[in-house]
Structures are given as structure tokens and as C-alpha cells.
Scaffold this active site. Structure first.
Site, PDB file in Angstrom:
ATOM      1  N   PRO A   2       0.175  -1.372  -0.297  1.00 27.83           N
ATOM      2  CA  PRO A   2       0.174  -0.192   0.454  1.00 27.83           C
ATOM      3  C   PRO A   2       0.744   1.146  -0.100  1.00 27.83           C
ATOM      4  O   PRO A   2       1.880   1.125   0.466  1.00 27.83           O
ATOM      5  CB  PRO A   2      -0.639  -0.068   1.321  1.00 27.83           C
ATOM      6  CG  PRO A   2      -0.920  -1.186   2.204  1.00 27.83           C
ATOM      7  CD  PRO A   2       0.812  -1.700   1.629  1.00 27.83           C
ATOM      8  N   GLU A   3       0.599   2.164  -0.720  1.00 27.95           N
ATOM      9  CA  GLU A   3       0.649   3.679  -0.735  1.00 27.95           C
ATOM     10  C   GLU A   3      -0.748   3.629  -0.797  1.00 27.95           C
ATOM     11  O   GLU A   3      -1.595   3.553  -0.652  1.00 27.95           O
ATOM     12  CB  GLU A   3       1.826   3.855  -2.040  1.00 27.95           C
ATOM     13  CG  GLU A   3       2.956   3.754  -2.013  1.00 27.95           C
ATOM     14  CD  GLU A   3       3.754   3.783  -3.605  1.00 27.95           C
ATOM     15  OE1 GLU A   3       3.923   5.295  -3.547  1.00 27.95           O
ATOM     16  OE2 GLU A   3       4.558   3.702  -3.731  1.00 27.95           O
TER      17      GLU A   3
END
Length: 271
Positions: A2-3
DNA sequence: ACATCTACCTGGTGGC
DNA sequence: TGCCACCAGGTAGATG
């Protein structure tokens, strides 16, 4: 995984489904990055009012207190069928009357932390230092430029640090700097207002498009409904060392900044 | 106050 | 096939 786009897509994918849900039980697997901070039994009977996001943290507001969730590098949230056995990498189950929310995180850099409120020291420690929200109204060019002016470190590392602007991870930092034509090694405080304006636009553009596309990374990503955003956004430079720049054909270069890989085009991106 | 390094953990990949 | 070194999207806390 995840960004910021992945975290936001995750939030959107389960916020409606969990809103109003009453917690039936909470179950922990192996230890995550930090302890939960309360006995799981204390969560029973609480109602989830909604889900907000601050940086890469998901904030589950409860009728009393809140839960801060972080997906770390390998975390994902899904709704599992109630009764489904937790796998070896499932480390937090939140069973509610509206479904079973499950945190899957092989590397366990993620976290679930309970706080009495946003002013609880445990929450402040995690949230207080965070920079501007790149997709929000507070992310204005002047404030962004002023933040960069205070930092002498390389722009790539300042973006990653998250105290000027949050949510720009290793992939999107390379991508945004390419779009803005800025060399990743450029000192942040040497970036002029016009170039800061370009970078500001590039960050909003690359993150905004990734959210629209459903979250995209170079590996895989599934939102909480199990839908994939796989490869929907083509990387301009990330992961393309030695391959021709998509704009000028010059081979893309790889360098290490703070032990992390940075990709850039030596012709399109000027110091 | 700032910049840099370390640590946390598992899984996948490529070389031999 | 096995073994091993190395790589991976994050970030607080320690160290300089």
C-alpha cells in the site's frame, strides 16, 4: 502493497459496509508492529461509526474511541465469510453484525492500535507529525513550497519522509518526480516555486489517477471486496532500470537513496 | 533541529 | 532440486 492510493481505495471499498456495524468480537493473530493497546474484549459492543484516512493510516471511528489501522508493506483488508478460519498471515479479525473484517499481513509491518480519542498520546504519536494531505484542500502550492524550503535533504527522501506531504511512497515518489522533470537528488530547498508548482501538480495527478484506477502497484492489490487493481497504471520509470525512457528513449537509471531504490531519466529530469 | 541508519518480518526471485 | 543472497510498496526510534 500500500501507498496512499491503495489505502484510499481500501477505505472506499469497505467504509460503507462497516459503517454502523456493532463489534461482536475481536481476535488477534501473531504480533503486529505495535500492540493493540487494549484487551480485544473491550472492543465488543462498540459501534463503528465510519472510516477516515490520514496519510496511510485508516481511522475507524467507534462510538467510544477509535482504531488506527496501518497496512505496512504487505497488509490488506478483506471481508471474510464469518466462520472462515484465519490463515497463518491473518493477524486481526473484527467480527461485526455486518461482516468479518480481516487484516492479512505476511510481513507484519502493519498495525492495529486502539486509542481513546484523537488526542490520546498513542494516536498523537502516530498522526501529529504527518504532512499535508496530497488530495485534500490543504495541499496548496505555497504551503508545499514553504515546507520544501525547510529541508536540505534530497527531494525524493523528503517526499518519502511524509512530514511535508503524506502518502507519497517509493513508487509514486519516482513517478511524480519524473512527471515534474525533477532529479530525485535535488535538494528540496533548492526547488523554485515554479518547479514546486509542477511537482505539486504531478503528485496530485499521479496519486489521483491511481485512486481512480482502483489502486495500482507493480505487484498486486486487492481491495476489501477482493477486486484487483493489478497493473492498471503503467509506471513511467519505476522498476524500469536500463529500459528506454518512455519520453526520450534514454535508459532509465537506478540509484539508492537511504537504502531505497529510485528510478529516474537523466535527460528528462534536471537537478 | 535535522539527516541518516536500524530494525521489524516473510516471501519471491535469480544465481550457482 | 537445493541453497543462498538479495530484493520488496513503510516508518518509528535510535544514532549521528
Amino acid at each position: 502493497m500500500p501507498e496512499l492510493p491503495e489505502v484510499e481505495v481500501t477505505r472506499r471499498s469497505f467504509a460503507d459496509r462497516i459503517a454502523g456495524a456493532r463489534i461482536v468480537s475481536a481476535t488477534l493473530g501473531k504480533p503486529l508492529r505495535w500492540p493493540l493497546g487494549c484487551a480485544p474484549a473491550e472492543l465488543v459492543g462498540r459501534t463503528v461509526l465510519g472510516v477516515r484516512r490520514r496519510g496511510k493510516y485508516l481511522l475507524l471511528d467507534l462510538d467510544e474511541g477509535l482504531l488506527l489501522l496501518h497496512l505496512g508493506m504487505s497488509g490488506s483488508l478483506t471481508f471474510a465469510a464469518p466462520g472462515t478460519l484465519a490463515g497463518v498471515h491473518d493477524h486481526f479479525d473484527l467480527l461485526t453484525n455486518q461482516g468479518l473484517l480481516r487484516l492479512h499481513d505476511p510481513r507484519r509491518f502493519g498495525a492495529v492500535v486502539h486509542a481513546a480519542g484523537e488526542t490520546d498520546p498513542v494516536a498523537r504519536k502516530l498522526l501529529d507529525h504527518l504532512g499535508l494531505e496530497p488530495l485534500g484542500d490543504t495541499f496548496q502550492v505555497d504551503a508545499f513550497h514553504a515546507g520544501l524550503k525547510q529541508r536540505r535533504a534530497a527531494i525524493k527522501q523528503v517526499l518519502l519522509a511524509g512530514d511535508v506531504v503524506v502518502g507519497v511512497g517509493n513508487i509514486y515518489a519516482s513517478e511524480a518526480l519524473f512527471l515534474a522533470g525533477i532529479r530525485p537528488t535535488t535538494r528540496a530547498d533548492r526547488i523554485s516555486l515554479p518547479r514546486a508548482r509542477g511537482l505539486h501538480a504531478a503528485i496530485r495527478d499521479v496519486l489521483g489517477r491511481a485512486v481512480e484506477k482502483g489502486g495500482s502497484t507493480l505487484r498486486d492489490f486487492f481491495n476489501a471486496q477482493g477486486e484487483s487493481g493489478y497493473f492498471q497504471l503503467e509506471a513511467a520509470v519505476y522498476g524500469r532500470a536500463g529500459l528506454p525512457c518512455r519520453r526520450c528513449e534514454t535508459p532509465v537509471r537506478l540509484l539508492k537513496q537511504g537504502q531505497r531504490s529510485t528510478f529516474f531519466c537523466p535527460v528528462c529530469q534536471r537537478p
